[in-house]
Structures are given as C-alpha cells and as structure tokens.
Design a protein around this motif. Structure first.
Motif, short mmCIF file in Angstrom:
data_model
loop_
_atom_site.label_atom_id
_atom_site.label_comp_id
_atom_site.label_asym_id
_atom_site.label_seq_id
_atom_site.Cartn_x
_atom_site.Cartn_y
_atom_site.Cartn_z
N ALA A 10 3.54 -10.48 8.37
CA ALA A 10 4.14 -9.24 8.87
C ALA A 10 4.32 -8.24 7.73
CB ALA A 10 5.47 -9.52 9.55
N LEU A 11 4.72 -8.74 6.55
CA LEU A 11 4.89 -7.87 5.39
C LEU A 11 3.55 -7.26 4.97
CD1 LEU A 11 6.56 -6.64 3.11
CD2 LEU A 11 6.16 -8.74 1.81
N VAL A 12 2.51 -8.08 4.92
CA VAL A 12 1.17 -7.59 4.56
C VAL A 12 0.71 -6.53 5.56
CG1 VAL A 12 -1.27 -8.22 4.34
CG2 VAL A 12 0.49 -9.64 3.27
N ALA A 13 0.90 -6.80 6.84
CA ALA A 13 0.47 -5.85 7.87
C ALA A 13 1.23 -4.53 7.75
CB ALA A 13 0.66 -6.45 9.26
N ALA A 14 2.55 -4.61 7.54
CA ALA A 14 3.36 -3.39 7.41
C ALA A 14 2.96 -2.62 6.15
CB ALA A 14 4.84 -3.74 7.39
N THR A 15 2.72 -3.34 5.07
CA THR A 15 2.30 -2.70 3.83
C THR A 15 0.95 -2.01 4.00
OG1 THR A 15 3.51 -4.34 2.53
CG2 THR A 15 1.80 -3.11 1.38
N ASP A 16 0.01 -2.69 4.65
CA ASP A 16 -1.30 -2.09 4.90
C ASP A 16 -1.19 -0.84 5.77
OD1 ASP A 16 -2.52 -3.99 3.35
OD2 ASP A 16 -3.41 -5.10 5.02
N ASP A 17 -0.37 -0.90 6.79
CA ASP A 17 -0.18 0.28 7.65
C ASP A 17 0.38 1.46 6.86
OD1 ASP A 17 -1.15 -1.09 9.85
OD2 ASP A 17 0.85 -1.51 10.69
N HIS A 18 1.34 1.17 5.98
CA HIS A 18 1.92 2.24 5.16
C HIS A 18 0.89 2.80 4.19
CE1 HIS A 18 5.05 4.62 3.39
NE2 HIS A 18 4.79 4.12 2.20
N TRP A 48 -12.35 4.97 -7.55
CA TRP A 48 -13.42 3.97 -7.48
C TRP A 48 -12.88 2.55 -7.27
CZ3 TRP A 48 -14.37 1.18 -12.27
CH2 TRP A 48 -15.30 0.15 -12.11
N PRO A 49 -12.00 2.02 -8.12
CA PRO A 49 -11.50 0.67 -7.83
C PRO A 49 -10.52 0.61 -6.67
CG PRO A 49 -10.45 1.50 -9.82
CD PRO A 49 -11.50 2.50 -9.42
N MET A 50 -9.73 1.67 -6.50
CA MET A 50 -8.72 1.65 -5.44
C MET A 50 -9.32 1.49 -4.05
SD MET A 50 -5.83 1.53 -6.86
CE MET A 50 -4.90 1.60 -5.35
N THR A 51 -10.49 2.06 -3.83
CA THR A 51 -11.10 1.93 -2.51
C THR A 51 -11.64 0.52 -2.25
OG1 THR A 51 -13.20 2.82 -3.32
CG2 THR A 51 -11.65 4.39 -2.33
N ALA A 52 -11.71 -0.29 -3.29
CA ALA A 52 -12.15 -1.68 -3.12
C ALA A 52 -10.99 -2.58 -2.67
CB ALA A 52 -12.75 -2.22 -4.41
N TRP A 53 -9.78 -2.13 -2.92
CA TRP A 53 -8.60 -2.91 -2.54
C TRP A 53 -8.23 -2.63 -1.10
CZ3 TRP A 53 -5.31 -1.53 -7.48
CH2 TRP A 53 -5.96 -2.03 -8.60
N ARG A 54 -7.23 -3.37 -0.59
CA ARG A 54 -6.81 -3.15 0.79
C ARG A 54 -6.43 -1.70 1.01
NH1 ARG A 54 -2.69 -7.26 0.14
NH2 ARG A 54 -1.34 -5.80 1.16
#
Length: 89
Positions: A10-18, A48-54
């Motif tokens: 749930a934390l990962v999902a909320a973080t990704d949404d934010h 460039w690297p940031m777009t490779a991350w979630r």
C-alpha cells in the motif's frame, strides 16, 4: 509501515501515485526542446536516469512525453552514452 498485511504494498502504491502527480506537474513546466527551452542543463541529465525509476520509462513515454523525449535525447549524447554503457542503463 505497520506490520499489517499488505502495508508495504500500500505504501509503494501510494508513493507511486504521488510521484505520478508530481511528474505530471514537472511535465507541464517543460519549455522544450530541453527542460529550460533551448538551453541544455543538468536538469536534462537528471531526467535520463529518473525516467528509468518508478513509475518507469513506459509510463513516462505514455504520460509525460516531453520528459521522456528529453531523457531519450540526453541518453543519445556522446558523454551520456559512455556513462549509460558503463552502468548498463
């Protein structure tokens, strides 16, 4: 995160949404062709690297095409190609 079952997910999902909300805002600030317009800057290298991350390059390509284009263009620069190859990015 509590020990409650599924709390980590749930934390990962909320973080990704934010993150997605924030990246969409950043997308709205692109002046193009680079982040600051005609001036190449460290922000372009950063993308460039940031777009490779979630949430990942596919998400950026679909949802933030300006940021994806900048990251792709930056990766094509000779200096970045060397770093990308060395780090398998």
């Amino acid at each position: 995160v509590t020990k409650e079952k599924g709390a980590g997910k749930a934390l990962v999902a909320a973080t990704d949404d934010h993150r997605k909300v924030l990246w969409r805002y950043v997308e709205s600030q692109v002046k193009g062709p680079w982040f600051l317009g005609k001036t190449f800057s460290a922000l372009d290298i950063y993308l460039w690297p940031m777009t490779a991350w979630r949430p990942g390059r596919d998400w950026f390509k679909a949802e933030c095409p300006k940021l994806h284009a900048i990251a792709t263009a930056a990766k094509g620069l000779p200096q970045i190609k060397t770093v990308a190859a060395r780090n398998n990015i």
